[in-house]
Design a protein around this motif. Sequence first.
Motif, PDB file in Angstrom:
ATOM      1  N   ALA A 166       0.851  -1.191   0.000  1.00  0.00           N
ATOM      2  CA  ALA A 166       0.000   0.000   0.000  1.00  0.00           C
ATOM      3  C   ALA A 166       0.886   1.239   0.000  1.00  0.00           C
ATOM      4  O   ALA A 166       2.003   1.216   0.532  1.00  0.00           O
ATOM      5  N   ASP A 213      -3.035   5.196  -1.736  1.00  0.00           N
ATOM      6  CA  ASP A 213      -4.095   4.398  -1.125  1.00  0.00           C
ATOM      7  C   ASP A 213      -4.641   5.012   0.155  1.00  0.00           C
ATOM      8  O   ASP A 213      -5.678   4.580   0.659  1.00  0.00           O
ATOM      9  N   CYS A 261      -6.218   1.097   3.688  1.00  0.00           N
ATOM     10  CA  CYS A 261      -5.379   1.391   2.515  1.00  0.00           C
ATOM     11  C   CYS A 261      -5.196   0.143   1.660  1.00  0.00           C
ATOM     12  O   CYS A 261      -5.223   0.202   0.423  1.00  0.00           O
ATOM     13  N   LYS A 262      -5.018  -0.993   2.328  1.00  0.00           N
ATOM     14  CA  LYS A 262      -4.864  -2.260   1.601  1.00  0.00           C
ATOM     15  C   LYS A 262      -6.126  -2.574   0.800  1.00  0.00           C
ATOM     16  O   LYS A 262      -6.054  -2.969  -0.372  1.00  0.00           O
ATOM     17  N   ARG A 313      -6.444  -0.251  -2.202  1.00  0.00           N
ATOM     18  CA  ARG A 313      -5.566  -0.649  -3.308  1.00  0.00           C
ATOM     19  C   ARG A 313      -6.184  -1.804  -4.091  1.00  0.00           C
ATOM     20  O   ARG A 313      -6.166  -1.833  -5.324  1.00  0.00           O
TER      21      ARG A 313
END
Length: 529
Positions: free
Chosen positions: A291, A342, A519-520, A523
């Motif tokens: 990320a 992200d 954020c992961k 993405r």
Amino acid sequence: MKYIVVTGGVMSGLGKGITTASIGRLLKNRGYEVTAVKIDPYLNIDAGTMNPAQHGEVFVLSDGGEVDLDLGNYERFLDINLKSLHNITTGKVYRNVIERERHGDFLGATVQIIPHITDEIRHCIDRAAAEGINGGRVAEICLVEVGGTVGDIESMPFLEAVRQMHGEHAPQDMLLVHVTLVPVDTMGDHKTKPTQHSVKALRELGLQPDIIVGRSSEVISPQTKKKISAFTDVPVKAVVSAKDVPDIYQIPVELEKEGLADVVCSYLALENREPDPAWYRLVSQEYTNRATVAIVSKYGIEDVYISIKESLKHAGRALSTEVNIRWLDAETLDLRDLADVDGILIPGGFGQRGIEGKLRAIRYARENKKPFLGLCLGFQLAVIEYARHVLGIPDATSEEMGPGTHVIALLPEQEEIFNLGGTMRLGNCTVTLREDTMAARLYGKTEIVERHRHRYEVNPAFIGDLEDAGLVFSGACRDRMEVCELPDHPFYLATQFHPEFRSSPTNPSPPYIGFVEACKKSRSATGIR
């Protein structure tokens, strides 16, 4: 009590603090209780009034002490909570001695560097070493890092105090580690002259190192170790290579391979127990995700935000996600730079510079459903941005920033304060979280303890209007707002406190865990690789 004193030679910035913390980690992995002391030779009482662009991050301890960033590394590596007394400065030492002289404690004696200043230094070290770990029992081993470089005028009284301590302790109760630079020339050969001269300077002060840790870009060869040993009277087995590594948490792994723990245990007559491999497994995990996080700041120096950087790393490791940081200048921010990140993080800070750029980034995160984490000033700016563009107060601002509608106001107890040092709202505070909020879910409880460093708060006169407009204040310390969030957003959270000051590899901060997880997911949803 056994002492391990760490000094540095050749140049500053070699990594004495990380070396000190890593030695502590090696011993902690063997089941020993370890504490740490950082000596800073500057005349400041503490790091609180220093410019972070020059000195690096000001780390805040549980009791409100504003200290050098190395104490943050100690806490992260050793999983301990230190106090102000664990940071000894020239300013503190001289202030204590002068106050005692004014009080008449020296009975008319001429007050001098030796014995009065050196006695005070030794007293400060012993007092810090005797402080219980995390409120519990006293440590078995105390690490003492002497800041600066051997040969500096400022360090002389501290090194003299160490010399006196060395003469009064049994050989197995005190160990001197010297960190030096072993550069590589254009032909690829390690050069030992800087180490030779550094040890010579140390010997001139009456100190002989027991262990030499050679910092280098490459592993130091056995031949180079023999040469260093011959010139310094340090056994070859005690000349340790500390090469550059991509992650500071891998340094204990490298020092373990070099046999440093075996040498330390031998010198200090400690049982060389089998190390617990949990730390080594933790820091050696491979990442399966990635990320990118934008940190929008006004400082171009990463050390200003070292705790934030490390906390993202802690959370990323827990989630098997490599976090890449994109540093963006708040003064020249182009919103197009945020399109392919992200998540967006707004850190703490002071002053007006770069404020409008940070506000634009926060608005972008809110309107584009981009994961957002605001910290301290970032929390205050999240409130200002919401007041301007949702509540409809176009001149909403902070009292710190000048004229306008002050939705962020000076804390009442700060109004009569004229001295800047140590007068902010500092240290631990118990925060109550509202049930059924993201903050409570992240922490898994409704009462938490976090650390603060600020002078301003959400103006109580605007709290009701902001909440009516949709901003949720999900955490408070008594009647002061501490956390805000948006329920209709993938991840929008801001905290008045600094959660990064309590994060470590073994205990990642919940807000950072939530942020990196968001954020992961962001993405994955966008398909960015």
